[in-house]
Scaffold this motif. Structure first.
Motif, PDB file in Angstrom:
ATOM      1  N   PHE A   5       0.845  -1.199   0.000  1.00 19.77           N
ATOM      2  CA  PHE A   5       0.000   0.000   0.000  1.00 19.77           C
ATOM      3  C   PHE A   5       0.880   1.248   0.000  1.00 19.77           C
ATOM      4  O   PHE A   5       0.606   2.208  -0.730  1.00 19.77           O
ATOM      5  CB  PHE A   5      -0.927  -0.010   1.213  1.00 19.77           C
ATOM      6  N   GLN A   6       1.935   1.251   0.834  1.00 14.79           N
ATOM      7  CA  GLN A   6       2.824   2.412   0.915  1.00 14.79           C
ATOM      8  C   GLN A   6       3.502   2.677  -0.425  1.00 14.79           C
ATOM      9  O   GLN A   6       3.614   3.831  -0.851  1.00 14.79           O
ATOM     10  CB  GLN A   6       3.889   2.199   1.995  1.00 14.79           C
ATOM     11  N   VAL A   7       3.939   1.621  -1.102  1.00 14.88           N
ATOM     12  CA  VAL A   7       4.589   1.790  -2.407  1.00 14.88           C
ATOM     13  C   VAL A   7       3.598   2.355  -3.415  1.00 14.88           C
ATOM     14  O   VAL A   7       3.912   3.287  -4.167  1.00 14.88           O
ATOM     15  CB  VAL A   7       5.173   0.441  -2.893  1.00 14.88           C
ATOM     16  N   GLU A   8       2.391   1.817  -3.422  1.00 14.78           N
ATOM     17  CA  GLU A   8       1.394   2.234  -4.410  1.00 14.78           C
ATOM     18  C   GLU A   8       0.864   3.640  -4.165  1.00 14.78           C
ATOM     19  O   GLU A   8       0.659   4.423  -5.101  1.00 14.78           O
ATOM     20  CB  GLU A   8       0.228   1.239  -4.400  1.00 14.78           C
ATOM     21  N   HIS A   9       0.626   4.007  -2.883  1.00 19.21           N
ATOM     22  CA  HIS A   9      -0.031   5.277  -2.563  1.00 19.21           C
ATOM     23  C   HIS A   9       0.899   6.328  -1.947  1.00 19.21           C
ATOM     24  O   HIS A   9       0.487   7.474  -1.755  1.00 19.21           O
ATOM     25  CB  HIS A   9      -1.202   5.030  -1.610  1.00 19.21           C
ATOM     26  N   GLY A  10       2.112   5.943  -1.582  1.00 19.33           N
ATOM     27  CA  GLY A  10       3.057   6.891  -1.010  1.00 19.33           C
ATOM     28  C   GLY A  10       2.741   7.295   0.415  1.00 19.33           C
ATOM     29  O   GLY A  10       3.209   8.328   0.896  1.00 19.33           O
ATOM     30  N   ARG A  11       1.923   6.534   1.074  1.00 17.07           N
ATOM     31  CA  ARG A  11       1.569   6.820   2.476  1.00 17.07           C
ATOM     32  C   ARG A  11       1.118   5.524   3.148  1.00 17.07           C
ATOM     33  O   ARG A  11       0.849   4.536   2.482  1.00 17.07           O
ATOM     34  CB  ARG A  11       0.445   7.849   2.564  1.00 17.07           C
ATOM     35  N   THR A  12       1.024   5.564   4.474  1.00 15.23           N
ATOM     36  CA  THR A  12       0.513   4.396   5.194  1.00 15.23           C
ATOM     37  C   THR A  12      -1.008   4.375   5.116  1.00 15.23           C
ATOM     38  O   THR A  12      -1.636   5.429   4.968  1.00 15.23           O
ATOM     39  CB  THR A  12       0.938   4.422   6.681  1.00 15.23           C
ATOM     40  N   PRO A  13      -1.611   3.208   5.201  1.00 14.35           N
ATOM     41  CA  PRO A  13      -3.079   3.149   5.183  1.00 14.35           C
ATOM     42  C   PRO A  13      -3.663   3.788   6.444  1.00 14.35           C
ATOM     43  O   PRO A  13      -3.032   3.804   7.497  1.00 14.35           O
ATOM     44  CB  PRO A  13      -3.396   1.660   5.121  1.00 14.35           C
ATOM     45  N   LYS A  14      -4.843   4.321   6.311  1.00 13.27           N
ATOM     46  CA  LYS A  14      -5.548   4.949   7.434  1.00 13.27           C
ATOM     47  C   LYS A  14      -6.810   4.164   7.735  1.00 13.27           C
ATOM     48  O   LYS A  14      -7.284   3.384   6.916  1.00 13.27           O
ATOM     49  CB  LYS A  14      -5.930   6.388   7.087  1.00 13.27           C
ATOM     50  N   ALA A  15      -7.367   4.388   8.919  1.00 12.19           N
ATOM     51  CA  ALA A  15      -8.621   3.735   9.298  1.00 12.19           C
ATOM     52  C   ALA A  15      -9.539   4.766   9.939  1.00 12.19           C
ATOM     53  O   ALA A  15      -9.089   5.680  10.624  1.00 12.19           O
ATOM     54  CB  ALA A  15      -8.366   2.597  10.275  1.00 12.19           C
ATOM     55  N   CYS A  16     -10.819   4.622   9.710  1.00 15.97           N
ATOM     56  CA  CYS A  16     -11.821   5.469  10.342  1.00 15.97           C
ATOM     57  C   CYS A  16     -12.742   4.553  11.150  1.00 15.97           C
ATOM     58  O   CYS A  16     -13.360   3.644  10.601  1.00 15.97           O
ATOM     59  CB  CYS A  16     -12.622   6.226   9.291  1.00 15.97           C
ATOM     60  N   VAL A  17     -12.806   4.787  12.443  1.00 15.84           N
ATOM     61  CA  VAL A  17     -13.632   3.958  13.311  1.00 15.84           C
ATOM     62  C   VAL A  17     -14.765   4.815  13.853  1.00 15.84           C
ATOM     63  O   VAL A  17     -14.536   5.858  14.452  1.00 15.84           O
ATOM     64  CB  VAL A  17     -12.804   3.380  14.483  1.00 15.84           C
ATOM     65  N   VAL A  18     -15.982   4.381  13.623  1.00 14.83           N
ATOM     66  CA  VAL A  18     -17.161   5.090  14.098  1.00 14.83           C
ATOM     67  C   VAL A  18     -17.943   4.147  14.997  1.00 14.83           C
ATOM     68  O   VAL A  18     -18.245   3.023  14.608  1.00 14.83           O
ATOM     69  CB  VAL A  18     -18.052   5.550  12.919  1.00 14.83           C
ATOM     70  N   THR A  19     -18.245   4.603  16.204  1.00 12.41           N
ATOM     71  CA  THR A  19     -19.043   3.774  17.114  1.00 12.41           C
ATOM     72  C   THR A  19     -20.375   4.472  17.375  1.00 12.41           C
ATOM     73  O   THR A  19     -20.484   5.696  17.282  1.00 12.41           O
ATOM     74  CB  THR A  19     -18.323   3.547  18.450  1.00 12.41           C
ATOM     75  N   PHE A  20     -21.360   3.693  17.711  1.00 11.07           N
ATOM     76  CA  PHE A  20     -22.686   4.218  17.988  1.00 11.07           C
ATOM     77  C   PHE A  20     -23.180   3.656  19.318  1.00 11.07           C
ATOM     78  O   PHE A  20     -22.930   2.500  19.648  1.00 11.07           O
ATOM     79  CB  PHE A  20     -23.673   3.819  16.883  1.00 11.07           C
ATOM     80  N   GLY A  21     -23.870   4.474  20.079  1.00  7.75           N
ATOM     81  CA  GLY A  21     -24.465   3.996  21.318  1.00  7.75           C
ATOM     82  C   GLY A  21     -23.473   3.945  22.461  1.00  7.75           C
ATOM     83  O   GLY A  21     -22.356   4.408  22.394  1.00  7.75           O
ATOM     84  N   CYS A  22     -23.922   3.365  23.534  1.00  9.60           N
ATOM     85  CA  CYS A  22     -23.142   3.281  24.762  1.00  9.60           C
ATOM     86  C   CYS A  22     -22.024   2.261  24.600  1.00  9.60           C
ATOM     87  O   CYS A  22     -22.256   1.129  24.197  1.00  9.60           O
ATOM     88  CB  CYS A  22     -24.068   2.872  25.917  1.00  9.60           C
ATOM     89  N   GLN A  23     -20.832   2.651  24.957  1.00  9.83           N
ATOM     90  CA  GLN A  23     -19.689   1.755  24.881  1.00  9.83           C
ATOM     91  C   GLN A  23     -19.340   1.145  26.235  1.00  9.83           C
ATOM     92  O   GLN A  23     -18.296   0.532  26.393  1.00  9.83           O
ATOM     93  CB  GLN A  23     -18.473   2.497  24.298  1.00  9.83           C
ATOM     94  N   MET A  24     -20.190   1.367  27.230  1.00  7.50           N
ATOM     95  CA  MET A  24     -19.989   0.814  28.581  1.00  7.50           C
ATOM     96  C   MET A  24     -18.639   1.257  29.155  1.00  7.50           C
ATOM     97  O   MET A  24     -17.913   0.503  29.757  1.00  7.50           O
ATOM     98  CB  MET A  24     -20.075  -0.705  28.556  1.00  7.50           C
TER      99      MET A  24
END
Length: 70
Positions: free
Chosen positions: A45-64
């Motif tokens: 991925f780094q070679v192809e895009h010139g950066r490290t991959p990113k992640a987006c985490v979305v949570t909903f509701g109570c996480q206790m």
């Protein structure tokens, strides 16, 4: 002196511990293989895009969460 039943129980416990140790080694090897696959993916991925991959985490509701006093 140990009774016959005590010796059998110790033998069974020893066999179970050895079985679990083998399973743990196998699981560790499986995880190492997966980690290596992830390293290869990230490198490609780094070679192809010139950066490290990113992640987006979305949570909903109570996480206790303890912070919320739950």
């Amino acid at each position: 002196m140990r009774s016959h039943i005590s010796c059998i129980l110790i033998y069974i416990k020893d066999k179970e511990e050895k079985r679990l140790a083998k399973e743990n080694r196998e699981e560790l090897e499986r995880q190492k293989e997966y980690i290596e696959k992830c390293r290869i993916y990230v490198s490609a991925f780094q070679v192809e895009h010139g950066r490290t991959p990113k992640a987006c985490v979305v949570t909903f509701g109570c996480q206790m969460n303890v912070v919320h006093g739950i």
